[in-house]
Design an enzyme around this catalytic site. Structure first.
Site, PDB file in Angstrom:
ATOM      1  N   GLU A 461       0.866  -1.180   0.000  1.00 38.62           N
ATOM      2  CA  GLU A 461       0.000   0.000   0.000  1.00 38.62           C
ATOM      3  C   GLU A 461       0.900   1.227   0.000  1.00 38.62           C
ATOM      4  O   GLU A 461       1.784   1.344   0.860  1.00 38.62           O
ATOM      5  CB  GLU A 461      -0.881   0.026   1.262  1.00 38.62           C
ATOM      6  CG  GLU A 461      -2.001  -0.998   1.258  1.00 38.62           C
ATOM      7  CD  GLU A 461      -2.873  -0.911   2.521  1.00 38.62           C
ATOM      8  OE1 GLU A 461      -4.092  -1.064   2.396  1.00 38.62           O
ATOM      9  OE2 GLU A 461      -2.336  -0.710   3.637  1.00 38.62           O
ATOM     10  N   VAL A 462       0.687   2.118  -0.959  1.00 34.59           N
ATOM     11  CA  VAL A 462       1.444   3.368  -0.993  1.00 34.59           C
ATOM     12  C   VAL A 462       0.502   4.482  -0.562  1.00 34.59           C
ATOM     13  O   VAL A 462      -0.625   4.575  -1.065  1.00 34.59           O
ATOM     14  CB  VAL A 462       2.025   3.605  -2.409  1.00 34.59           C
ATOM     15  CG1 VAL A 462       2.424   5.056  -2.594  1.00 34.59           C
ATOM     16  CG2 VAL A 462       3.219   2.699  -2.640  1.00 34.59           C
TER      17      VAL A 462
END
Ligand code: 3H9
Length: 706
Positions: A461-462
């Site tokens: 997850e960015v």
């Protein structure tokens, strides 16, 4: 421009397949038509005594049949016809009057391998990019251009089923050992050796020696042995799929049918089963995942973002389990300098060893040579100072989950990092925006939330903040992709996406325990639903203390509906932290999971009573998750339902055949979910109250997907 080009050299037609403008070669309708024409021309040409066949693509031979064509199919009959057309073409290759040699470099998958299997002889490069396999099962279909017939005949039923039923790809060296490939060569001499083989075959027929060893012969060579092989394979498929995926059983049937009734009958059955599977809901869902993953690969994460900045050196602060995992994975996947920093040299050394273990594992599994191993290990270095950070374009911190500590690390990093470097936090619970408050250049601060263990978990997850620059987003996304991760960009909100929707699911699992449902009943129900492990096992794996902390963060942010049952605290107090502590809900000995530990019941203050039916267990767990997922989508936590579904599938194994939680919700219907949630809320409390998002969707009959 033509798809096929050839020239004749001393009696050998050297053919190159290179679909203009396409990244890979696929067997599309046009390719099929042109292949027939090419074969006819080569057959007519009396100068041609043999054919050597290559791909013009750098790292791809043929990626299989064109998946885009499957989605256009409207009926099982059309799909069956597509398979029959494919089989006819492959049969034309197999019965071609002149020997054809396949010179394989790069991915040779699905219909691509089926084509190669029909050639008289196969030469492959010993390059890591050369992979041969039949991945059809992963799309919910089966190899239907003769793969279920030719592969078992070539390497035996046992070895063939191993590949077909798992949808596996093998490296060329393994394919050579199995007997799929006849000769293994370095890429530089692929052409030369393949042409020489073609010339040889034009003069004298080739007699292949069957590989597979004594056991293979014993099992494949007689009807009883074969029965045993099929019995074992079926048992394994059912254990793995819980009956949720029809394709492996269909493939097993196609292989069995062909081996007992002959090639023609086998092909007929293969095509028939392909027809049924292609239009099935499961296959449609798996193909949608293929396309969604492919779209994500091209997504830079922010509208109009520039291409990712080059990262030649990574710095990692915090050499614990996560930090070492990020360092080791970077070296293995990207092969760049990694500098590890921690407070004291003892910890740094431990972290470096753990990172090195990941490189060692590649050597043990014969994925790299000793030389390559030495080269990769040399990329790892560490210190208790920030020396070496001056050359890093990206730093990822994985220190203790405390805001002040992370902000301190950020300040220290910014003092030594080059001006353009990106600072990423691997926090799972602290808002990135809060960490960035300590920054002098918040546009270069971002979250990169890895999952544990880093080397194995496929999702990243960015998390940009409102201040993060698009270039920072694309650099984090691009780097995550180089690590081999599927990357989704999510909003800087508590729990991000994955932990946010897991929260109510895990809490509900704990509620069920407190109602007297046995842990193994809960786990069994969810594994049957399609998860790789059930929620109680997941709690043990993640760490009950870690899950408790994550739960508290969600509760602080979202209030009562996210309240974790207090009983979990009693387990943590007892030192029952899960697998890492050797005791959790389950017993562990020598790293192996045993049965449920009866000592948990007095701690939880319940006696198992078996009072809740499986269907209700599944309903409570999944509906709690769907309710929150809809709410999070409405709040913009994910950029699209596609990202939400891919995140749940790759993040915690939401059953792929259901397409992800949001597709599953669409299938259920928001109105039905609304009604069921209301009933659950009346009976079990307001935690089940339908979210506004569900109310809206139910009212407007809206869906996540058209
Ligand atoms: C089959 O063969 C059935 C037969 O048995 C029977 C039939 C009757 N079709 O992944 P990438 C595209 S079923 C259409 O980014 P990489 C892909 O979508 C097939 N398109 O590159 C992407 O397009 P775009 C069994 C395909 O280097 C581009 O190529 N085969 C296909 O990371 C580049 O892909 C498979 O399941 C296809 N078959 O990986 C193989 N394959 O650039 C599926 C690729 O427009 N493919 N594309 O977004 C793969 O595993 C990977 O793409 C591959 C390359 C390893 C080949």
């Amino acid at each position: 421009m033509a798809i096929f080009a050839w020239e004749v050299k001393d009696g050998v037609a050297v053919v190159t397949l290179d679909t203009p403008g396409a990244p890979v070669n696929v067997i599309s309708r046009t390719v099929k038509e042109e292949m027939y024409e090419m074969l006819a021309a080569l057959e007519r040409d009396t100068d041609v005594k043999a054919v050597a066949f290559f791909s013009g693509k750098p790292d791809n031979f043929i990626a299989g049949a064109d998946i885009e064509e499957f989605v256009q199919l409207k009926s099982a009959a059309d799909a069956e016809q597509l398979a029959r057309d494919g089989q006819a073409l492959i049969d034309r290759v197999a019965t071609f009057t002149k020997p054809i040699v396949a010179g394989i470099h790069g991915s040779c998958l699905g219909g691509g391998l089926e084509f190669a299997l029909a050639c008289r002889y196969r030469v492959a490069t010993d390059h890591p990019k050369t992979q041969l396999g039949l991945p059809e099962i992963q799309l919910g279909i089966l190899p239907a251009a003769g793969g279920c017939q030719r592969l078992p005949r070539l390497i035996g039923a046992r070895a063939a089923l191993d590949i077909i039923l798992a949808g596996k790809s093998e490296r060329a060296a393994k394919a050579f050992r199995l007997g799929i490939v006849d000769e293994l060569v370095p890429p530089s001499i692929l052409q030369e050796i393949s042409i020489a083989a073609a010339r040889r075959l034009a003069q004298a027929p080739f007699r292949r020696r069957r590989k597979g060893g004594f056991l293979g012969l014993l099992l494949d060579g007689n009807p009883i042995g074969r029965l045993l092989v099929f019995y074992m394979a079926r048992k394994q498929v059912l254990a793995q799929t819980k009956g949720n995926y029809p394709a492996p059983l269909a493939a097993l049937e196609a292989v069995r049918h062909g081996l007992s009734r002959g090639m023609r009958e086998g092909l007929r059955r293969e095509a028939q089963l392909f027809g049924q599977l292609t239009l099935s809901d499961v296959s449609r869902k798996l193909v949608q995942i293929f396309f969604a993953t492919r779209e994500l690969k091209k997504d830079l994460g922010a509208p109009g973002a520039p291409p990712p900045a080059e990262v030649h050196r990574l710095a990692v602060v915090g050499s614990g389990f996560m930090g070492a995992g990020i360092a080791g994975t970077t070296v293995v996947q990207v092969g760049i300098d990694v500098r590890l920093k921690d407070a004291d040299l003892g910890r740094v050394a431990k972290g470096l060893l753990a990172a090195r273990d990941l490189v060692n594992e590649r050597l043990t599994r014969r994925r790299i040579t000793k030389f390559e191993h030495a080269r990769l290990v040399a990329f790892l270095s560490g210190s208790d100072q920030y020396t070496g950070f001056g050359g890093a374009e990206l730093v990822i911190e994985a220190v203790f989950e405390e805001l002040a500590v992370k902000q301190q690390v950020l300040r220290e990093c910014e003092a030594v990092l080059p001006a353009g470097a990106v600072f990423a936090s691997n926090t799972s619970t602290i808002p990135i925006g809060r960490i960035a408050e300590a920054s002098r250049r918040p546009e270069q601060v971002i979250g990169m939330h890895f999952f544990s263990p880093v080397a194995r978990m496929p999702l990243l997850e960015v998390i940009p903040t409102a201040a993060t620059a698009p270039q920072t987003v694309s650099t984090a996304v691009g780097f995550g992709r180089r690590l081999g991760k599927t990357v989704i960009v999510v909003k800087d909100a508590p729990g991000f996406w994955v932990n946010r929707i897991l929260g109510p699911y895990m809490n509900e699992a704990a509620q069920l325990l407190l109602s007297g449902v046995r842990p193994e009943e809960i786990d069994r129900a969810m594994v049957q639903f399609g998860f790789p492990v059930g929620p109680i096992t997941l709690l043990d794996e993640v760490g009950i203390d870690v899950a408790q902390h994550a739960g508290e963060v969600l509760q602080a942010a979202f209030g009562e509906r996210m309240t974790p049952p207090a009983a979990l605290a009693a387990l943590v107090k007892d030192g029952r932290l899960g697998r890492k502590a050797g005791k959790g809900f389950y017993q562990y000995s020598n790293g192996k999971k045993g049965g449920v530990d009866p000592a948990i019941y007095p701690l939880l203050g319940v006696q198992p009573n078996g009072g809740i039916p499986t269907a209700e267990i599944v309903q409570r767990l999944t509906y709690a998750m769907l309710n929150e997922a809809a709410r999070a989508v409405a709040e913009g936590v994910v950029r699209s339902p596609r990202d939400g579904d891919i995140g749940a599938i790759y993040g915690f194994g939401f059953p792929p055949f259901r397409g992800g939680p949001l597709r599953y919700l669409d299938d259920l219907g928001a109105d039905r979910l609304f009604a069921e949630l209301q009933r659950l809320a009346e009976r079990l409390g307001p935690r089940f109250a339908p979210s506004e998002a569900i109310v809206d969707q139910a009212r407007s009959r809206a869906r996540f997907y058209p």
